[in-house]
Design a protein around this motif. Structure first.
Motif, mmCIF file in Angstrom:
data_model
loop_
_atom_site.group_PDB
_atom_site.id
_atom_site.type_symbol
_atom_site.label_atom_id
_atom_site.label_comp_id
_atom_site.label_asym_id
_atom_site.label_seq_id
_atom_site.Cartn_x
_atom_site.Cartn_y
_atom_site.Cartn_z
ATOM 1 N N GLU A 144 43.671 61.575 47.572
ATOM 2 C CA GLU A 144 44.725 62.571 47.470
ATOM 3 C C GLU A 144 44.474 63.491 46.277
ATOM 4 O OE1 GLU A 144 46.934 62.756 49.791
ATOM 5 O OE2 GLU A 144 46.726 60.789 50.761
ATOM 6 N N ALA A 145 45.133 64.628 46.282
ATOM 7 C CA ALA A 145 45.025 65.559 45.162
ATOM 8 C C ALA A 145 45.601 64.936 43.895
ATOM 9 C CB ALA A 145 45.764 66.859 45.496
ATOM 10 N N ASN A 146 45.015 65.291 42.766
ATOM 11 C CA ASN A 146 45.526 64.933 41.443
ATOM 12 C C ASN A 146 45.482 63.435 41.142
ATOM 13 O OD1 ASN A 146 46.170 67.692 40.929
ATOM 14 N ND2 ASN A 146 48.075 67.433 42.092
ATOM 15 N N ASP A 151 39.530 66.338 40.415
ATOM 16 C CA ASP A 151 39.361 65.983 41.834
ATOM 17 C C ASP A 151 37.901 65.688 42.155
ATOM 18 O OD1 ASP A 151 42.043 66.064 42.725
ATOM 19 O OD2 ASP A 151 41.979 68.250 42.763
ATOM 20 N N ASN A 167 42.290 63.922 51.876
ATOM 21 C CA ASN A 167 43.449 64.786 52.083
ATOM 22 C C ASN A 167 43.526 65.929 51.086
ATOM 23 O OD1 ASN A 167 44.314 63.174 54.234
ATOM 24 N ND2 ASN A 167 45.495 61.832 52.895
ATOM 25 N N THR A 168 42.420 66.208 50.416
ATOM 26 C CA THR A 168 42.370 67.298 49.446
ATOM 27 C C THR A 168 40.928 67.775 49.326
ATOM 28 O OG1 THR A 168 42.956 67.910 47.166
ATOM 29 C CG2 THR A 168 41.960 65.742 47.487
ATOM 30 N N ASN A 169 40.715 68.938 48.760
ATOM 31 C CA ASN A 169 39.349 69.368 48.458
ATOM 32 C C ASN A 169 38.811 68.485 47.334
ATOM 33 O OD1 ASN A 169 39.524 71.434 50.361
ATOM 34 N ND2 ASN A 169 40.260 72.913 48.854
ATOM 35 N N LYS A 190 40.216 70.658 54.794
ATOM 36 C CA LYS A 190 39.812 70.087 53.510
ATOM 37 C C LYS A 190 38.290 70.077 53.412
ATOM 38 C CE LYS A 190 44.115 69.465 52.751
ATOM 39 N NZ LYS A 190 44.828 70.481 51.930
#
Length: 206
Positions: A144-146, A151, A167-169, A190
């Motif tokens: 996940e992000a953060n 990241d 679920n995030t770059n 993503k």
């Protein structure tokens, strides 16, 4: 030592020659843990909150692999996970609650979830210790992000047959490994960037 229950947020010092591992009997919060013995601190399905430093020598470790076990790094200063701090490098749940981040030195075998309530897990900066995160849960896991600083992770290993979803770059600075029979899902829209090598032992399904 001395068969005494520690006060909340106390510094814990193991006896040099304990007879047994130390098992948590309920959720505990400590500051520094010093262990120069070959015995382990076993979370036993409870939550261990660490507000200071892990000072481990002679093979001392935390056994946090049992289901529901959680290790929560909640320091006021930057904290680090030393190489080999966890038995088999495994932790069921890991919580980062430190505005100055928690540095991963070595390998972390994540069996369930990573939660970041404050700060990030830095798994990319200290490349001397080859920070490596292995997603090895029996249930689905996700990136996940953060959760991670910037990241990114230095080395990422997918060892989850149910699947790990991106679920995030996200960036893998060095090596991405997908083990045989395991699954990595990159969700629509993503981007997963790998700066080094991709080792896909799972073939097309991976």
């Amino acid at each position: 030592s001395a068969n005494a229950l520690p006060a909340v947020d106390a510094n814990i010092i193991f006896d040099n020659v304990p007879l047994n591992d130390c098992h948590l009997d309920l959720d505990r919060s400590v500051t520094d843990i010093t262990n120069a013995s070959s015995k382990s601190l076993v979370t036993n399905g409870y939550k261990l909150t660490v507000k200071g430093t892990l000072i481990f020598t002679n093979g001392a470790q935390i056994d946090a692999s049992l289901a529901s076990s959680t290790v929560d790094f909640t320091g006021a200063l930057a904290q680090s996970i030393p190489p080999g701090a966890f038995k088999n490098d495994e932790v069921f749940n890991l919580v980062v609650n430190n505005a100055n981040n928690v540095f991963l030195n070595g390998t972390l075998n994540l069996l369930n979830t990573l939660t970041t309530t404050l700060g990030r897990l830095d798994a990319s900066t200290n490349t001397y210790y080859i920070p490596t995160v292995i997603y090895a849960g029996s249930a689905a896991q996700s990136l996940e992000a953060n959760q991670y600083l910037s990241d990114k992770i230095y080395n990422l290993v997918i060892d989850n047959g149910t699947g790990v979803s991106v679920n995030t770059n996200f960036t893998v600075d060095n090596t991405l490994t997908i083990n045989s029979g395991k699954l990595l899902n990159i969700n629509s829209g993503k981007l997963l960037s790998v700066s080094g090598t991709i080792i896909n032992n799972a073939g097309i399904p991976g």
